[in-house]
Design a protein around this motif. Structure first.
Motif, PDB file in Angstrom:
ATOM      1  N   THR A   1     -69.221 -34.922  22.248  1.00  0.00           N
ATOM      2  CA  THR A   1     -70.382 -35.486  21.555  1.00  0.00           C
ATOM      3  C   THR A   1     -70.476 -36.986  21.804  1.00  0.00           C
TER       4      THR A   1
ATOM      5  N   HIS B   1     -76.773 -34.700  12.575  1.00  0.00           N
ATOM      6  CA  HIS B   1     -75.834 -34.582  13.686  1.00  0.00           C
ATOM      7  C   HIS B   1     -74.394 -34.671  13.194  1.00  0.00           C
TER       8      HIS B   1
ATOM      9  N   LEU C   1     -73.419 -31.265  12.136  1.00  0.00           N
ATOM     10  CA  LEU C   1     -73.154 -30.398  13.285  1.00  0.00           C
ATOM     11  C   LEU C   1     -71.762 -30.653  13.845  1.00  0.00           C
TER      12      LEU C   1
ATOM     13  N   SER D   1     -73.289 -32.924  23.625  1.00  0.00           N
ATOM     14  CA  SER D   1     -74.494 -33.422  22.947  1.00  0.00           C
ATOM     15  C   SER D   1     -74.622 -34.921  23.112  1.00  0.00           C
TER      16      SER D   1
ATOM     17  N   PHE E   1     -78.789 -31.392  24.502  1.00  0.00           N
ATOM     18  CA  PHE E   1     -77.679 -30.538  24.085  1.00  0.00           C
ATOM     19  C   PHE E   1     -77.487 -29.476  25.164  1.00  0.00           C
TER      20      PHE E   1
ATOM     21  N   MET F   1     -76.471 -25.341  16.589  1.00  0.00           N
ATOM     22  CA  MET F   1     -77.193 -26.611  16.504  1.00  0.00           C
ATOM     23  C   MET F   1     -78.575 -26.405  15.886  1.00  0.00           C
TER      24      MET F   1
ATOM     25  N   TYR G   1     -79.768 -28.136  12.481  1.00  0.00           N
ATOM     26  CA  TYR G   1     -80.865 -29.112  12.574  1.00  0.00           C
ATOM     27  C   TYR G   1     -82.080 -28.662  11.776  1.00  0.00           C
TER      28      TYR G   1
END
Length: 283
Positions: free
Chosen positions: A163, A174, A177, A210, A265, A275, A279
């Motif tokens: 990430t 985020h 996640l 990501s 992503f 995700m 999100y």
């Protein structure tokens, strides 16, 4: 397109040789996004331009290091967009870096992508070639030729979490996640070189890479034409999935300018599904 791939094979060997002995310092110039260029960035770009000038089927080049598209053969039908040395700021600490190539026919658009290739310069020189079917991995042998190693196929679910972006700029969504994946047992694997991190996920069978929208870069930081779209092309043909955080595929995006950026992503289908779930629920 085989002539293009053969040219990239030659380019990979030439750049890898320069990496062993070249000056790691900064040049006196900046690229299109205002980053001070390393001398190796400039040198790699020069090598690629020189080698492609002799490829008649290539009409034009787009590079991270060039402000505008460069026309080279007016009768060619392909446009090659490339990042000459992704991760170049890590060369001084001897991390693996690479080059990324997208092959477009006629115009720069996801629908015009006909192939994607990237090279990795590490302990071994490797090429991933994807010309519409399953991506294939090649390794440079002692005799100086690339030999087929295997097809690259992603599992339904992976174990790695790469990430990017500065954490203080992440959205709360985020953060959720990333924490969720770590709570599920994912391992952090992030070097800061997009090629190396995405390559590791591909070879290890899955995970999530990501680079989200952040407070300082709401449109993301990675460039669509020569970073995001070629890897989206490869990942989806390896059985994975991609998204900008909202859509169902990075290949749904449209390009309005050659240095356009986007959040992105890449991963196995499970991680991209997770995700979307987080999100959407965190809106």
């Amino acid at each position: 397109m085989q002539e293009i791939v053969k040219t990239i094979e030659k380019i990979a060997v030439l750049i890898s040789e320069e990496l062993k002995y070249a000056d790691f310092g900064y040049a006196s110039t900046q690229n299109s996004t205002g980053d001070t260029q390393l001398k190796l960035d400039v040198l790699s770009d020069m090598i690629i331009e020189r080698e492609f000038r002799g490829v008649e089927c290539v009409k034009a080049l787009i590079s991270e290091e060039k402000e505008e598209m460069l026309s080279i053969n007016e009768n060619g039908k392909f446009i090659v967009a490339y990042d000459p040395l992704d991760g170049s700021s890590l060369v001084d600490v001897n991390f693996a870096v690479g080059s990324i190539f997208a092959i477009y026919e006629g115009e720069i658009s996801p629908s015009s992508l006909r192939g994607a290739v990237y090279s990795v310069y590490g302990p071994r020189i490797e090429l991933c070639v994807c010309l519409g079917d399953t991506p294939k991995l090649y390794r440079l042998g002692r005799e100086g030729k690339f030999a087929f190693a295997k097809e690259l196929i992603l599992n339904e679910k992976g174990k790695l979490n790469a990430t990017g972006a500065t954490q203080k700029g992440w959205s709360d969504t985020h953060r959720v996640l990333v924490r969720t994946l770590f709570d599920e047992g994912y391992r952090l694997r992030y070097s800061g070189a997009m090629v190396s991190d995405l390559h590791q996920i591909l070879l290890k069978g899955g995970g999530l890479f990501s680079y989200p929208a952040t407070s300082d870069h709401p449109a993301g930081k990675l460039r669509m034409a020569f970073e995001v779209l070629p890897f989206a092309y490869i990942y989806e043909r390896a059985g994975g999935a991609t998204s900008d955080g909202k859509n169902n595929s990075l290949l749904e995006l449209e390009i309005s300018k050659i240095h356009q950026t986007t959040p992105c992503f890449f991963g196995s289908k499970y991680e991209i599904s997770k995700m979307h779930e987080i999100y959407q629920s965190e809106k």
